[in-house]
Design a protein around this motif. Structure first.
Motif, PDB file in Angstrom:
ATOM      1  N   SER A   1       0.799  -1.231   0.000  1.00 11.75           N
ATOM      2  CA  SER A   1       0.000   0.000   0.000  1.00 11.75           C
ATOM      3  C   SER A   1       0.827   1.274   0.000  1.00 11.75           C
ATOM      4  O   SER A   1       0.665   2.127   0.874  1.00 11.75           O
ATOM      5  N   PRO A   2       1.732   1.450  -0.950  1.00  6.95           N
ATOM      6  CA  PRO A   2       2.528   2.678  -0.936  1.00  6.95           C
ATOM      7  C   PRO A   2       1.725   3.883  -1.409  1.00  6.95           C
ATOM      8  O   PRO A   2       0.947   3.797  -2.354  1.00  6.95           O
ATOM      9  N   GLY A   3       1.875   5.016  -0.746  1.00  3.80           N
ATOM     10  CA  GLY A   3       1.351   6.275  -1.259  1.00  3.80           C
ATOM     11  C   GLY A   3       2.162   6.703  -2.469  1.00  3.80           C
ATOM     12  O   GLY A   3       3.198   6.110  -2.784  1.00  3.80           O
ATOM     13  N   PRO A   4       1.741   7.747  -3.173  1.00  6.43           N
ATOM     14  CA  PRO A   4       2.393   8.114  -4.428  1.00  6.43           C
ATOM     15  C   PRO A   4       3.734   8.800  -4.271  1.00  6.43           C
ATOM     16  O   PRO A   4       4.509   8.864  -5.214  1.00  6.43           O
ATOM     17  N   ASN A   5       4.031   9.356  -3.090  1.00  8.65           N
ATOM     18  CA  ASN A   5       5.222  10.184  -2.939  1.00  8.65           C
ATOM     19  C   ASN A   5       6.231   9.556  -1.998  1.00  8.65           C
ATOM     20  O   ASN A   5       5.950   8.576  -1.310  1.00  8.65           O
ATOM     21  N   GLY A   6       7.417  10.162  -1.968  1.00  8.85           N
ATOM     22  CA  GLY A   6       8.475   9.691  -1.082  1.00  8.85           C
ATOM     23  C   GLY A   6       8.831  10.747  -0.055  1.00  8.85           C
ATOM     24  O   GLY A   6       7.972  11.233   0.672  1.00  8.85           O
ATOM     25  N   VAL A   7      10.120  11.105   0.002  1.00  8.19           N
ATOM     26  CA  VAL A   7      10.575  12.120   0.952  1.00  8.19           C
ATOM     27  C   VAL A   7      10.759  13.449   0.234  1.00  8.19           C
ATOM     28  O   VAL A   7      10.909  13.518  -0.992  1.00  8.19           O
ATOM     29  N   ILE A   8      10.752  14.531   1.032  1.00 11.92           N
ATOM     30  CA  ILE A   8      11.058  15.871   0.536  1.00 11.92           C
ATOM     31  C   ILE A   8      11.860  16.591   1.606  1.00 11.92           C
ATOM     32  O   ILE A   8      11.944  16.140   2.753  1.00 11.92           O
ATOM     33  N   PHE A   9      12.464  17.725   1.216  1.00 13.37           N
ATOM     34  CA  PHE A   9      13.112  18.617   2.170  1.00 13.37           C
ATOM     35  C   PHE A   9      12.102  19.694   2.563  1.00 13.37           C
ATOM     36  O   PHE A   9      11.492  20.321   1.694  1.00 13.37           O
ATOM     37  N   TRP A  10      11.939  19.889   3.856  1.00 12.06           N
ATOM     38  CA  TRP A  10      10.927  20.819   4.350  1.00 12.06           C
ATOM     39  C   TRP A  10      11.490  21.558   5.550  1.00 12.06           C
ATOM     40  O   TRP A  10      11.802  20.958   6.574  1.00 12.06           O
ATOM     41  N   ASN A  11      11.630  22.883   5.414  1.00 10.74           N
ATOM     42  CA  ASN A  11      12.088  23.714   6.531  1.00 10.74           C
ATOM     43  C   ASN A  11      13.417  23.213   7.092  1.00 10.74           C
ATOM     44  O   ASN A  11      13.649  23.231   8.307  1.00 10.74           O
ATOM     45  N   GLY A  12      14.294  22.778   6.194  1.00  6.56           N
ATOM     46  CA  GLY A  12      15.608  22.311   6.596  1.00  6.56           C
ATOM     47  C   GLY A  12      15.660  20.882   7.085  1.00  6.56           C
ATOM     48  O   GLY A  12      16.725  20.383   7.446  1.00  6.56           O
ATOM     49  N   LYS A  13      14.510  20.198   7.102  1.00  6.15           N
ATOM     50  CA  LYS A  13      14.426  18.836   7.606  1.00  6.15           C
ATOM     51  C   LYS A  13      14.105  17.862   6.466  1.00  6.15           C
ATOM     52  O   LYS A  13      13.675  18.264   5.381  1.00  6.15           O
ATOM     53  N   LEU A  14      14.284  16.582   6.741  1.00  2.00           N
ATOM     54  CA  LEU A  14      13.848  15.515   5.839  1.00  2.00           C
ATOM     55  C   LEU A  14      12.517  15.006   6.348  1.00  2.00           C
ATOM     56  O   LEU A  14      12.395  14.614   7.514  1.00  2.00           O
TER      57      LEU A  14
END
Length: 253
Positions: free
Chosen positions: A110-123
């Motif tokens: 059941s994977p969602g469509p997206n992975g990781v992103i960079f957000w506000n300096g965080k992973l």
């Protein structure tokens, strides 16, 4: 807290190789783990991973000799999971100039469509918990002469640290490259603080952060393609559209 050492043959400087967090390790590095636990969650290639639930658990990677552009692998991050990075003892905000990530590899159910992103300096992960993110990705630090770096869980229900790669070029084409002129543009750039974004696909989210990774603008949905910034300087504009996370450098005169 525990430190994990396991020896194996020395690798040549130019050879790409991977060191799993669960072993066997390499004489080129060792891991220090604190607060989490090794667990398996249905993804055989990365089992077991070091599971961290965002309560300050961390993994520190110590290199025998300083390394350039090391890569670490994470599994199962959703949008409530976040992690910070320090390099050589100093904060290392993650953005599309300081780091890269490759396309996710689906591994589990059941994977969602997206992975990781960079957000506000965080992973962080890009999927909600109900959608799930049963996949892994590699994150490369765009820095040289790294003696040690630490990945710390900030919050979330849990995600896994898998291991580290050395001397392995990261395939990021079409994932989080800086130039995406064929997909979206922003003008005028440089500008006086008022910008218009055009994109040939629908926009799920627009974010602007400064060079330290601090978020200064956020817009959800496809209705608002205009943004206004009051302070001069350089920023990172990130546009999320479907599975694409696209970034450009933005200059305010």
């Amino acid at each position: 807290m525990f430190i994990f050492f396991v020896a194996m043959q020395k690798h040549s400087a130019a050879q790409c190789y991977y060191v799993a967090g669960s072993g066997p390790a390499s004489d080129s590095l060792n891991y220090t783990f604190s607060g989490g636990t090794f667990s398996s969650f249905g993804c055989t290639p990365v089992n077991p991973s070091y599971w961290m639930t965002g309560n300050g658990e961390f993994v520190t990677v110590n290199f025998t000799n300083p390394e350039d552009y090391p890569t670490f692998r994470v599994w199962g991050m959703n949008d409530d999971d976040s992690a910070s990075v320090t390099v050589n003892g100093s904060s290392y905000p993650l953005n599309n100039l300081s780091a890269s990530y490759d396309a996710k590899v689906v591994c589990g159910l059941s994977p969602g469509p997206n992975g990781v992103i960079f957000w506000n300096g965080k992973l962080v992960g890009a999927n909600t918990n109900p959608a799930g993110n049963y996949s892994y990705q590699n994150v490369q630090l765009r820095a040289t002469n790294i003696s040690t770096f630490t990945i710390t869980g900030i919050n979330g229900a849990g995600w896994g640290f898998v291991g580290v790669s050395i001397n392995c070029p990261l395939q990021t084409s079409g994932v989080n490259e800086i130039n995406n002129d064929d997909v979206f543009s922003v003008y005028p750039n440089p500008g006086n603080g008022e910008f218009k974004i055009t994109c040939n696909t629908s926009i799920a989210e627009i974010n602007v952060s400064d060079l330290s990774g601090r978020m200064v603008f956020k817009s959800i949905g496809d209705n608002n393609r205009f943004l206004k910034l009051n302070n001069s300087g350089a920023y990172f504009l990130t546009v999320i559209s479907g599975e694409k996370v696209m970034t450009k450098k933005l200059i305010v005169n």
